[in-house]
Enzyme design. Structure first.
Site, mmCIF file in Angstrom:
data_model
loop_
_atom_site.group_PDB
_atom_site.id
_atom_site.type_symbol
_atom_site.label_atom_id
_atom_site.label_comp_id
_atom_site.label_asym_id
_atom_site.label_seq_id
_atom_site.Cartn_x
_atom_site.Cartn_y
_atom_site.Cartn_z
ATOM 1 N N CYS A 151 -88.467 34.345 24.887
ATOM 2 C CA CYS A 151 -89.431 33.562 25.672
ATOM 3 C C CYS A 151 -90.701 33.314 24.895
ATOM 4 O O CYS A 151 -91.500 32.478 25.288
ATOM 5 C CB CYS A 151 -89.729 34.255 26.984
ATOM 6 S SG CYS A 151 -90.637 35.768 26.732
ATOM 7 N N LYS B 273 -80.109 45.574 38.091
ATOM 8 C CA LYS B 273 -78.958 44.664 38.020
ATOM 9 C C LYS B 273 -79.039 44.020 36.640
ATOM 10 O O LYS B 273 -79.795 43.059 36.423
ATOM 11 C CB LYS B 273 -79.004 43.600 39.113
ATOM 12 C CG LYS B 273 -77.684 42.836 39.178
ATOM 13 C CD LYS B 273 -77.826 41.373 39.411
ATOM 14 C CE LYS B 273 -78.433 40.587 38.333
ATOM 15 N NZ LYS B 273 -77.615 40.397 37.099
HETATM 16 P P1 NAD Z 1 -81.150 33.384 34.069
HETATM 17 O O1 NAD Z 1 -82.266 32.853 34.880
HETATM 18 O O2 NAD Z 1 -79.889 32.623 34.027
HETATM 19 O O3 NAD Z 1 -80.753 34.860 34.577
HETATM 20 C C1 NAD Z 1 -81.689 35.909 34.647
HETATM 21 C C2 NAD Z 1 -81.203 36.935 35.644
HETATM 22 O O4 NAD Z 1 -81.170 36.364 36.945
HETATM 23 C C3 NAD Z 1 -79.802 37.453 35.372
HETATM 24 O O5 NAD Z 1 -79.784 38.845 35.609
HETATM 25 C C4 NAD Z 1 -78.957 36.722 36.399
HETATM 26 O O6 NAD Z 1 -77.826 37.441 36.815
HETATM 27 C C5 NAD Z 1 -79.903 36.563 37.556
HETATM 28 N N1 NAD Z 1 -79.665 35.379 38.396
HETATM 29 C C6 NAD Z 1 -79.060 34.235 38.040
HETATM 30 N N2 NAD Z 1 -79.113 33.351 39.076
HETATM 31 C C7 NAD Z 1 -79.766 33.968 40.085
HETATM 32 C C8 NAD Z 1 -80.153 33.576 41.399
HETATM 33 N N3 NAD Z 1 -79.892 32.361 41.882
HETATM 34 N N4 NAD Z 1 -80.819 34.466 42.160
HETATM 35 C C9 NAD Z 1 -81.127 35.682 41.677
HETATM 36 N N5 NAD Z 1 -80.791 36.106 40.436
HETATM 37 C C10 NAD Z 1 -80.121 35.256 39.654
HETATM 38 O O7 NAD Z 1 -81.732 33.635 32.594
HETATM 39 P P2 NAD Z 1 -80.941 34.041 31.278
HETATM 40 O O8 NAD Z 1 -80.150 32.889 30.807
HETATM 41 O O9 NAD Z 1 -80.275 35.358 31.460
HETATM 42 O O10 NAD Z 1 -82.176 34.319 30.296
HETATM 43 C C11 NAD Z 1 -82.834 33.324 29.562
HETATM 44 C C12 NAD Z 1 -84.112 32.885 30.245
HETATM 45 O O11 NAD Z 1 -84.991 33.987 30.417
HETATM 46 C C13 NAD Z 1 -84.897 31.877 29.414
HETATM 47 O O12 NAD Z 1 -85.358 30.871 30.255
HETATM 48 C C14 NAD Z 1 -86.058 32.687 28.868
HETATM 49 O O13 NAD Z 1 -87.224 31.950 28.567
HETATM 50 C C15 NAD Z 1 -86.301 33.620 29.998
HETATM 51 N N6 NAD Z 1 -87.052 34.789 29.557
HETATM 52 C C16 NAD Z 1 -88.346 34.889 29.965
HETATM 53 C C17 NAD Z 1 -89.106 35.964 29.532
HETATM 54 C C18 NAD Z 1 -90.554 36.072 29.920
HETATM 55 O O14 NAD Z 1 -91.161 37.100 29.634
HETATM 56 N N7 NAD Z 1 -91.139 35.073 30.538
HETATM 57 C C19 NAD Z 1 -88.537 36.951 28.719
HETATM 58 C C20 NAD Z 1 -87.205 36.811 28.343
HETATM 59 C C21 NAD Z 1 -86.471 35.717 28.776
#
Ligand code: NAD
Length: 509
Positions: free
Chosen positions: A296, A188
């Site tokens: 991240c 997804k």
């Molecule tokens: P997000 O949490 O908004 O979304 C991530 C994914 O989760 C998307 O595919 C989204 O559709 C899905 N999603 C959203 N709400 C959901 C829910 N309630 N239940 C299940 N799935 C849901 O994150 P984003 O804005 O796309 O990405 C940025 C974030 O990702 C930042 O916090 C960044 O630090 C983090 N990140 C972490 C890493 C790591 O390795 N730790 C790597 C890259 C990004």
């Protein structure tokens, strides 16, 4: 094995309407939500309108993936690896197109986008070695005529839910290893940047996977939630913000699924007075402002250590270097700072900066209101630096996910470590020093999963695993590397007896 049909449109990276892969067919989403995707560098340029998958389509994809898994799991590991080798070839052939696609939908500089695709290919190369990775353990003669050994078997259907900021690399942390281990995989993609990931699945399917084994379901929260609790789904690989990661972890675990959920970060870069400041500056700036701070492993807090004069040298050097950045379209080779994802993200980041000002942090460099004349409708935020922040302020404590840096000041390493460890996150931390003793102390005491010594972005290579501590990670097994093989397989210990001839009194010759 039958290869799946490819989508019937020409320009699949930007405008293809059929962006869901279900049971081997590329189809339109039938859900009610449609999302418009625009170029981050130019919000007047529409890239695609994406309709999300319906609940029935999610169910259909899960059933097809489960069916395909039942045959795929019996394909010998070396044959599965051959598909991975082919996938790698296709990725190399499309390397530049994929990188450009990342620039278009995510905004990164082309060099950053290329680096991210390369990192993803590294994981595919790791997965090409799956026969060696799956070798188990054996102890012959645990008892008379009895041998014991461990087998690693696939789980079934596994789901990948990546974030928007690495549209190629993070799906490639998941998909190749999951499939190489013998699983079916449903992706997804991030709803804010789904096009490159979809193209990756298309290439993977072209590499010769059985129909239905990999699938794509477009959507956001609702589609994720249906997948997470689906009876055919055995495991979830999630990467995103901490709040969502924790909720995905809890829901998945409550439903008996295996889950790894990587969350957000607030990474500290500690600069000691003995650091080679001139040579470290590039690493500090790259860490904080590369990818416009949307990664991240981005540095988000610079901890300047020493007396007042030594601290000021770090702060002034950092601000001066940040001023030199040139914002622009990621495809413009003279640009050194890319846009953030969207005008919405820009507004969110502006709100964080406003909050820092209200909290009383001293704004040394203000990136609000930046307009790039050649890209007046781009989502640009200039480099922003706050001095005299504290770990209690929002701006010193929470992830901004933009080109915004808070400075903390510490008198010595001990105070710098204490300040760093106060963070509720623990993704990465870096130390800049010439002292081996300071480095060893930092390494031993810091509470984070990935450490850098004189490095600003300590991203583990594909054959190591990737993941943080504390509020940056929920689960046990990290992404890619050996942990991923463990995550996507379950162990079976066989204890077997074959009645043989009795050994002669003096033993076998
Ligand atoms: P997000 O949490 O908004 O979304 C991530 C994914 O989760 C998307 O595919 C989204 O559709 C899905 N999603 C959203 N709400 C959901 C829910 N309630 N239940 C299940 N799935 C849901 O994150 P984003 O804005 O796309 O990405 C940025 C974030 O990702 C930042 O916090 C960044 O630090 C983090 N990140 C972490 C890493 C790591 O390795 N730790 C790597 C890259 C990004």
């Amino acid at each position: 094995m039958t290869a799946v049909a490819t989508p019937p449109t020409e320009s699949r990276l930007s405008t293809a309407p059929r962006l869901n892969l279900i049971g081997g067919q590329w189809v339109d989403g039938l859900g009610s939500t449609v999302r418009r995707l625009v170029n981050p560098a130019d919000s007047t340029q529409l890239l695609a309108s994406v309709r999300e998958a319906s609940a029935a389509q999610v169910d259909e994809a899960c059933a097809a993936a489960h069916k395909a898994y039942l045959t795929w799991r019996a394909v010998p590991a070396p044959d599965r690896a051959r598909v991975l080798f082919k996938f790698r070839e296709l990725l190399e052939a499309n390397y530049l197109d994929l990188a450009r696609s990342v620039v278009r939908e995510n905004g990164k500089l082309l060099c950053e986008a290329k680096g991210s695709v390369r990192r993803g290919i590294d994981v595919v190369e790791f997965a090409c070695g799956i026969p060696s990775q799956l070798m188990g353990q054996v102890l012959p003669d645990v008892s008379r005529d009895v041998d014991s050994y461990v087998l690693r078997e696939p789980l079934g259907v596994v789901v990948g839910i990546p974030p928007f900021n690495f549209p190629a690399m993070i799906p490639l942390w998941m998909m190749p290893i999951a499939v190489a281990c013998g699983n079916a995989f449903l992706l997804k993609p991030a709803e804010k940047a789904p096009l490159t990931a979809t193209r990756l699945v298309e290439l993977f399917a072209e590499a010769g996977l059985p129909s239905g084994l990999v699938g794509v379901l477009q959507g956001g929260k609702e589609v994720s939630e249906r997948l997470i609790v689906h009876s055919h789904v055995q495991a979830i690989s999630f990467v995103g913000s901490s709040a969502v990661a924790e909720s995905v972890y809890r829901t998945a675990a409550q439903h008996g699924k295996r889950v790894q959920a990587l969350g957000g970060a607030k990474n500290h870069l500690v600069v000691m007075p003995d650091a080679d400041l001139q040579r470290s500056m590039q690493a500090l700036i790259g860490s904080c402002f590369g990818c416009a701070g949307q990664r991240c492993l981005a540095g988000s807090v610079v901890v300047a250590v020493g007396n007042r004069e030594q601290q000021d040298a770090v702060v002034n050097g950092f601000v001066n270097a940040a001023r030199e950045l040139v914002p622009g379209d990621g495809l413009d080779e003279s640009a050194t700072l890319c846009p953030v994802l969207s005008l919405e993200q820009r507004q969110r980041i502006h709100d964080c900066i406003d909050r820092g000002v209200k909290e009383g942090a001293k704004l040394l460099l203000d990136g609000r209101g930046l307009v790039v004349p050649s890209r007046p409708h781009g989502a640009f935020v200039g480099p922003t630096v706050f001095d005299h922040t504290t770990p209690d302020m929002f701006i010193g404590r929470e992830e901004v996910f933009g080109p915004v840096v808070s400075i903390l000041r510490a008198k010595d390493l001990d105070e710098a470590i204490a300040l760093t460890n106060r963070s509720r996150y623990g993704n990465s931390a870096s130390l800049f020093t010439r002292s081996g003793a300071a480095a060893r102390e930092f390494r031993a005491r810091i509470q984070a999963g990935m450490l850098g010594l004189n490095l600003g972005v300590p991203a583990p290579m594909a054959n190591f695993s990737f993941g943080g501590w504390k509020g940056s990670f929920f689960g046990d097994l990290n992404a890619h590397g050996p942990d991923a093989v463990a995550f996507y397989t379950r162990k079976k210990v066989v204890t077997e007896r074959w009645f043989g001839a009795e050994a002669p009194k003096d033993g076998w010759v």
